[in-house]
Design a protein around this motif. Structure first.
Motif, mmCIF file in Angstrom:
data_model
loop_
_atom_site.group_PDB
_atom_site.id
_atom_site.type_symbol
_atom_site.label_atom_id
_atom_site.label_comp_id
_atom_site.label_asym_id
_atom_site.label_seq_id
_atom_site.Cartn_x
_atom_site.Cartn_y
_atom_site.Cartn_z
ATOM 1 N N SER A 1 0.849 -1.196 0.000
ATOM 2 C CA SER A 1 0.000 0.000 0.000
ATOM 3 C C SER A 1 0.884 1.246 0.000
ATOM 4 O O SER A 1 2.083 1.178 0.286
ATOM 5 C CB SER A 1 -0.901 0.024 1.243
ATOM 6 O OG SER A 1 -0.115 0.239 2.397
ATOM 7 N N GLU A 2 0.281 2.380 -0.288
ATOM 8 C CA GLU A 2 1.021 3.638 -0.274
ATOM 9 C C GLU A 2 1.515 3.946 1.139
ATOM 10 O O GLU A 2 2.632 4.431 1.326
ATOM 11 C CB GLU A 2 0.137 4.775 -0.792
ATOM 12 C CG GLU A 2 0.874 6.096 -0.887
ATOM 13 C CD GLU A 2 0.032 7.204 -1.491
ATOM 14 O OE1 GLU A 2 0.511 8.349 -1.479
ATOM 15 O OE2 GLU A 2 -1.089 6.935 -1.965
ATOM 16 N N GLN A 3 0.702 3.639 2.137
ATOM 17 C CA GLN A 3 1.075 3.884 3.528
ATOM 18 C C GLN A 3 2.347 3.099 3.897
ATOM 19 O O GLN A 3 3.266 3.637 4.510
ATOM 20 C CB GLN A 3 -0.074 3.501 4.454
ATOM 21 C CG GLN A 3 0.207 3.740 5.921
ATOM 22 C CD GLN A 3 -0.969 3.304 6.803
ATOM 23 O OE1 GLN A 3 -1.941 2.725 6.330
ATOM 24 N NE2 GLN A 3 -0.863 3.577 8.080
ATOM 25 N N ALA B 1 4.566 1.967 1.754
ATOM 26 C CA ALA B 1 5.657 2.491 0.928
ATOM 27 C C ALA B 1 6.269 3.732 1.561
ATOM 28 O O ALA B 1 7.491 3.890 1.593
ATOM 29 C CB ALA B 1 5.144 2.807 -0.477
ATOM 30 N N VAL B 2 5.441 4.618 2.084
ATOM 31 C CA VAL B 2 5.942 5.826 2.744
ATOM 32 C C VAL B 2 6.771 5.452 3.969
ATOM 33 O O VAL B 2 7.863 5.991 4.193
ATOM 34 C CB VAL B 2 4.771 6.769 3.130
ATOM 35 C CG1 VAL B 2 5.243 7.881 4.059
ATOM 36 C CG2 VAL B 2 4.135 7.347 1.871
ATOM 37 N N LYS B 3 6.296 4.497 4.747
ATOM 38 C CA LYS B 3 7.032 4.041 5.933
ATOM 39 C C LYS B 3 8.371 3.414 5.528
ATOM 40 O O LYS B 3 9.402 3.677 6.161
ATOM 41 C CB LYS B 3 6.186 3.039 6.720
ATOM 42 C CG LYS B 3 6.795 2.631 8.026
ATOM 43 C CD LYS B 3 5.851 1.727 8.802
ATOM 44 C CE LYS B 3 6.478 1.326 10.126
ATOM 45 N NZ LYS B 3 5.606 0.470 10.908
ATOM 46 N N ALA C 1 10.139 4.075 2.855
ATOM 47 C CA ALA C 1 11.023 5.136 2.377
ATOM 48 C C ALA C 1 11.619 5.924 3.541
ATOM 49 O O ALA C 1 12.795 6.287 3.520
ATOM 50 C CB ALA C 1 10.267 6.063 1.436
ATOM 51 N N LYS C 2 10.846 6.166 4.564
ATOM 52 C CA LYS C 2 11.346 6.887 5.740
ATOM 53 C C LYS C 2 12.422 6.077 6.455
ATOM 54 O O LYS C 2 13.401 6.628 6.933
ATOM 55 C CB LYS C 2 10.206 7.212 6.704
ATOM 56 C CG LYS C 2 9.319 8.334 6.237
ATOM 57 C CD LYS C 2 8.236 8.614 7.259
ATOM 58 C CE LYS C 2 7.312 9.706 6.779
ATOM 59 N NZ LYS C 2 6.221 9.950 7.726
ATOM 60 N N ASN C 3 12.246 4.761 6.540
ATOM 61 C CA ASN C 3 13.222 3.915 7.227
ATOM 62 C C ASN C 3 14.571 3.903 6.522
ATOM 63 O O ASN C 3 15.607 3.781 7.163
ATOM 64 C CB ASN C 3 12.697 2.484 7.364
ATOM 65 C CG ASN C 3 11.588 2.385 8.386
ATOM 66 O OD1 ASN C 3 11.456 3.234 9.260
ATOM 67 N ND2 ASN C 3 10.782 1.346 8.275
ATOM 68 N N SER D 1 16.058 6.352 5.029
ATOM 69 C CA SER D 1 16.810 7.582 5.252
ATOM 70 C C SER D 1 16.910 7.986 6.720
ATOM 71 O O SER D 1 17.202 9.133 7.019
ATOM 72 C CB SER D 1 16.170 8.718 4.435
ATOM 73 O OG SER D 1 14.826 8.907 4.862
ATOM 74 N N THR D 2 16.697 7.068 7.635
ATOM 75 C CA THR D 2 16.770 7.389 9.058
ATOM 76 C C THR D 2 18.224 7.599 9.465
ATOM 77 O O THR D 2 19.059 6.717 9.269
ATOM 78 C CB THR D 2 16.150 6.260 9.910
ATOM 79 O OG1 THR D 2 14.823 6.023 9.456
ATOM 80 C CG2 THR D 2 16.135 6.629 11.375
#
Length: 148
Positions: free
Chosen positions: A26-28, A30-32, A34-36, A38-39
């Motif tokens: 899901s998009e949700q 995918a966003v999570k 992507a954030k992981n 670049s942490t």
């Protein structure tokens, strides 16, 4: 970097191109994901200290690992519907990674130098360019599913 270095050492040719993509349900998610990626390291350390991420040696239990899996599909950009090759197996974070490292070491130990792509030469090699098909054969026997 490892794939591009293997391509250079393996003579894949000037037409070789490489990109990585991850599939998310899901998009949700995918966003999570992507954030992981670049942490910053200090944020990860803070999450470990706060108990929100595991400390070293606090990885998943055997049942969680047994239920985990991965699949890597390789596609030709001109025919994205049919994979050229697939590598798949169980838990990629612990079990399969350990197999890959151990089988690479055993390939070095048990394969005559002249049967390896690197022919025992020194330098900086990637596992694929140095060990080639002897490693692939060992990984298959160890349970990874590799098709081409």
């Amino acid at each position: 970097r490892v794939v591009r270095r293997s391509a250079l050492l393996g003579g894949y040719g000037d037409d070789f191109r490489y990109d990585e993509y991850a599939v998310a349900p899901s998009e949700q998610v995918a966003v999570k994901m992507a954030k992981n990626v670049s942490t910053p390291p200090e944020k990860l350390a803070a999450l470990v200290e706060a108990g929100k991420l595991p400390r070293p040696s606090q990885g998943p239990d055997q049942a969680t690992r047994a239920a985990s899996w991965f699949q890597l599909d390789v596609f030709d950009a001109d025919d994205p519907a049919t994979p050229l090759a697939t590598v798949a197996g169980g838990d990629p974070g612990y079990d399969e990674t350990a197999k890959m490292v151990a089988e690479a070491a055993l390939t070095l130990l048990h394969t005559p130098r002249d049967d390896l792509p690197c022919r025992g030469q020194g330098g900086v090699w990637t596992p694929a360019s140095a060990l080639g098909l002897p490693l692939v054969d060992r990984l298959r026997r160890a349970g990874l599913r590799i098709t081409s």
